[in-house]
Design an enzyme around this catalytic site. Structure first.
Site, PDB file in Angstrom:
ATOM      1  N   SER A  51       0.842  -1.191   0.000  1.00 37.84           N
ATOM      2  CA  SER A  51       0.000   0.000   0.000  1.00 37.84           C
ATOM      3  C   SER A  51       0.884   1.251   0.000  1.00 37.84           C
ATOM      4  O   SER A  51       1.978   1.262  -0.575  1.00 37.84           O
ATOM      5  CB  SER A  51      -0.921  -0.061   1.223  1.00 37.84           C
ATOM      6  OG  SER A  51      -1.862   0.954   1.196  1.00 37.84           O
ATOM      7  N   LYS A  84      -5.428   3.280  -2.257  1.00 33.23           N
ATOM      8  CA  LYS A  84      -4.706   2.585  -1.188  1.00 33.23           C
ATOM      9  C   LYS A  84      -5.566   2.475   0.079  1.00 33.23           C
ATOM     10  O   LYS A  84      -5.441   1.510   0.837  1.00 33.23           O
ATOM     11  CB  LYS A  84      -3.377   3.285  -0.897  1.00 33.23           C
ATOM     12  CG  LYS A  84      -2.382   3.261  -2.059  1.00 33.23           C
ATOM     13  CD  LYS A  84      -2.037   1.850  -2.528  1.00 33.23           C
ATOM     14  CE  LYS A  84      -0.835   1.845  -3.460  1.00 33.23           C
ATOM     15  NZ  LYS A  84      -0.524   0.512  -3.998  1.00 33.23           N
TER      16      LYS A  84
HETATM   17  C1  HXC Z   1      -2.958  12.440 -16.335  1.00 34.93           C
HETATM   18  C2  HXC Z   1      -2.981  10.231 -17.013  1.00 34.93           C
HETATM   19  C3  HXC Z   1      -1.583  10.134 -16.827  1.00 34.93           C
HETATM   20  C4  HXC Z   1      -0.899  11.305 -16.360  1.00 34.93           C
HETATM   21  C5  HXC Z   1      -2.300   8.228 -17.548  1.00 34.93           C
HETATM   22  N1  HXC Z   1      -3.365   9.035 -17.462  1.00 34.93           N
HETATM   23  N2  HXC Z   1      -1.194   8.883 -17.167  1.00 34.93           N
HETATM   24  N3  HXC Z   1      -3.660  11.367 -16.771  1.00 34.93           N
HETATM   25  N4  HXC Z   1      -1.630  12.418 -16.117  1.00 34.93           N
HETATM   26  N5  HXC Z   1       0.394  11.313 -16.125  1.00 34.93           N
HETATM   27  C6  HXC Z   1      -4.748   8.717 -17.813  1.00 34.93           C
HETATM   28  C7  HXC Z   1      -4.901   8.439 -19.282  1.00 34.93           C
HETATM   29  O1  HXC Z   1      -4.940   9.641 -20.031  1.00 34.93           O
HETATM   30  C8  HXC Z   1      -6.201   7.670 -19.318  1.00 34.93           C
HETATM   31  O2  HXC Z   1      -7.316   8.519 -19.185  1.00 34.93           O
HETATM   32  C9  HXC Z   1      -6.134   6.867 -18.047  1.00 34.93           C
HETATM   33  O3  HXC Z   1      -5.178   7.500 -17.206  1.00 34.93           O
HETATM   34  C10 HXC Z   1      -5.668   5.452 -18.306  1.00 34.93           C
HETATM   35  O4  HXC Z   1      -4.437   5.535 -18.989  1.00 34.93           O
HETATM   36  P1  HXC Z   1      -3.937   4.365 -19.963  1.00 34.93           P
HETATM   37  O5  HXC Z   1      -2.563   4.704 -20.398  1.00 34.93           O
HETATM   38  O6  HXC Z   1      -4.952   4.100 -20.997  1.00 34.93           O
HETATM   39  O7  HXC Z   1      -3.982   3.126 -18.952  1.00 34.93           O
HETATM   40  P2  HXC Z   1      -3.102   1.856 -18.866  1.00 34.93           P
HETATM   41  O8  HXC Z   1      -2.436   1.547 -20.174  1.00 34.93           O
HETATM   42  O9  HXC Z   1      -3.922   0.849 -18.252  1.00 34.93           O
HETATM   43  O10 HXC Z   1      -1.906   2.309 -17.898  1.00 34.93           O
HETATM   44  C11 HXC Z   1      -2.049   2.335 -16.497  1.00 34.93           C
HETATM   45  C12 HXC Z   1      -1.334   3.511 -15.848  1.00 34.93           C
HETATM   46  C13 HXC Z   1       0.111   3.630 -16.373  1.00 34.93           C
HETATM   47  C14 HXC Z   1      -1.377   3.365 -14.357  1.00 34.93           C
HETATM   48  C15 HXC Z   1      -2.102   4.752 -16.280  1.00 34.93           C
HETATM   49  O11 HXC Z   1       0.705   4.772 -15.814  1.00 34.93           O
HETATM   50  C16 HXC Z   1       0.932   2.435 -16.080  1.00 34.93           C
HETATM   51  O12 HXC Z   1       0.782   1.397 -16.736  1.00 34.93           O
HETATM   52  N6  HXC Z   1       1.856   2.493 -15.124  1.00 34.93           N
HETATM   53  C17 HXC Z   1       2.799   1.400 -14.842  1.00 34.93           C
HETATM   54  C18 HXC Z   1       2.593   0.867 -13.515  1.00 34.93           C
HETATM   55  C19 HXC Z   1       2.871   1.873 -12.445  1.00 34.93           C
HETATM   56  O13 HXC Z   1       2.347   2.989 -12.470  1.00 34.93           O
HETATM   57  N7  HXC Z   1       3.697   1.544 -11.478  1.00 34.93           N
HETATM   58  C20 HXC Z   1       4.053   2.482 -10.471  1.00 34.93           C
HETATM   59  C21 HXC Z   1       3.920   1.866  -9.219  1.00 34.93           C
HETATM   60  S1  HXC Z   1       4.640   2.914  -8.010  1.00 34.93           S
HETATM   61  P3  HXC Z   1      -8.162   9.051 -20.466  1.00 34.93           P
HETATM   62  O14 HXC Z   1      -9.216   9.932 -19.885  1.00 34.93           O
HETATM   63  O15 HXC Z   1      -7.187   9.792 -21.343  1.00 34.93           O
HETATM   64  O16 HXC Z   1      -8.715   7.822 -21.124  1.00 34.93           O
HETATM   65  C22 HXC Z   1       3.539   3.100  -6.846  1.00 34.93           C
HETATM   66  C23 HXC Z   1       4.005   3.924  -5.707  1.00 34.93           C
HETATM   67  C24 HXC Z   1       2.897   4.095  -4.698  1.00 34.93           C
HETATM   68  O17 HXC Z   1       2.478   2.634  -6.933  1.00 34.93           O
HETATM   69  C25 HXC Z   1       3.289   5.071  -3.641  1.00 34.93           C
HETATM   70  C26 HXC Z   1       4.342   4.529  -2.724  1.00 34.93           C
HETATM   71  C27 HXC Z   1       4.889   5.538  -1.776  1.00 34.93           C
END
Ligand code: HXC
Length: 315
Positions: free
Chosen positions: A170, A188
């Site tokens: 989380s 979370k």
């Molecule tokens: C605004 C955003 C954005 C950004 C994505 N979106 N990035 N909006 N600013 N920076 C929006 C998109 O425009 C879209 O909305 C919607 O989010 C979904 O985006 P997709 O790219 O279509 O989704 P998807 O391919 O499923 O990707 C999921 C994701 C991506 C979470 C958005 O960032 C990802 O795959 N991340 C990798 C995994 C990850 O984030 N790991 C980090 C873990 S660290 P619209 O309206 O345009 O359709 C962590 C730390 C926690 O969790 C805290 C600890 C202290």
């Protein structure tokens, strides 16, 4: 690339703590969860790691397997925690190939830095889906196997070996609320709440369900997505005087999964050097010269954060 043991495990644990056991990990190719998995494998477990990216997941599995001679580590790519079916199928493959599931780490998460004013409904939903629905799907797909494992590993443990345990990863943002993390904080909170219910409903079956809430952990994808403040500057803001390491999270995991954690159930273990107790915004979306609340007025959050979209338009 093999990683020195001192980077992912403290030298205080007994060899063979998880002999003959199997850990199933979502997000297992990520920086934090791969360290947790590596530590479990080093101490005797076989592992199955799940991820969306096929190449990354299979490569991580091969690398984690180097932590112990004879270790079996399966990497199942193309598996999105938002799909219950793909998780159930991965859990089935894990049981078939490795013989069961004794431990689960629900680590898959989504994060990007964005103010509520620029967050689309789908952006909010994407993070809720990955974190909350994904954790639910992980529980749902693996809990029958954890109940079986708990039956095979009744307490008190005669040989020190354990099974039937689940941890979700989380964060601490929802304790205070967090600018630029409204979606993640809400998600979370849902994860913590769900895991508490798992403890209450499955504790009577011998399963333990806990949460680890990491603070800022150095050299992780999370940090690259969250903060443009350097590690040294960030470290000075943390009561313990430094960022966490992936080893800090691995050690917490071993504590909860081994016999030392047998009576810890329904708990949230915060591993953050006391940072959340400082309250509120401490660095998310900031860099030198870009601070709260200025970024809310100017629309300019830290440059160069991973996962960023679009512009610095006014909010
Ligand atoms: C605004 C955003 C954005 C950004 C994505 N979106 N990035 N909006 N600013 N920076 C929006 C998109 O425009 C879209 O909305 C919607 O989010 C979904 O985006 P997709 O790219 O279509 O989704 P998807 O391919 O499923 O990707 C999921 C994701 C991506 C979470 C958005 O960032 C990802 O795959 N991340 C990798 C995994 C990850 O984030 N790991 C980090 C873990 S660290 P619209 O309206 O345009 O359709 C962590 C730390 C926690 O969790 C805290 C600890 C202290």
């Amino acid at each position: 690339m093999s990683i020195p043991e001192s980077e992912y495990l403290s030298p205080v644990w007994k060899d063979g703590l998880f002999n003959g056991r199997v850990v199933f990990v979502t997000g297992g190719a990520g920086t934090i969860c791969s360290a947790q998995t590596r530590a479990m494998v080093r101490l005797g477990a076989d592992a199955c790691i799940i991820g969306r990216n096929v190449e990354k997941t299979e490569k991580a599995a091969k690398d984690i397997a180097t932590a112990r001679k004879g270790a079996r580590v399966i990497g199942i790519g193309g598996c999105d925690v938002r799909s219950y079916e793909s998780l159930a199928s991965a859990a089935g493959r894990c049981v078939k190939e490795l013989g069961g599931i004794d431990f689960v780490i629900a680590g898959a998460a989504g994060n990007f830095v964005v103010p509520l004013s620029r967050m689309s409904p789908n952006a909010f939903k994407a993070v809720i889906d990955i974190d909350v629905i994904g954790t639910f799907n992980t529980v749902k797909a693996t809990i029958p196997h954890l109940v079986e494992s708990a039956k095979r590993n009744p307490l008190p443990s005669k040989d020190g070996l354990t099974g039937g345990r689940i941890i979700a990863i989380s964060a601490t943002f929802h304790y205070t609320g967090m600018p630029l993390q409204g979606h993640v904080a809400a998600a979370k909170a849902g994860v913590d709440s769900l895991m508490a219910s798992v403890a209450l409903e499955y504790g009577p079956f011998g399963v333990t369900s806990n949460v680890i809430a990491p603070g800022p952990i150095a050299n992780t994808e999370g940090m690259s997505r969250l903060s443009g403040v350097g590690d040294d500057v960030m470290g000075k803001r943390i009561p313990s005087g430094r960022l966490g390491s992936v080893r800090d999270i691995s050690d917490a995991t071993i504590y909860l999964f081994s016999d030392s954690g047998s009576y810890v159930n329904g708990h949230v273990l915060v591993v953050d050097g006391a940072l959340w107790r400082m309250g509120g915004s401490v660095g998310v979306g900031t860099e030198i010269g870009v601070q709260y609340p200025d970024f809310l007025f100017t629309g300019q959050i830290a440059k160069g954060l991973a996962g960023q979209k679009g512009s610095s338009s006014k909010l």
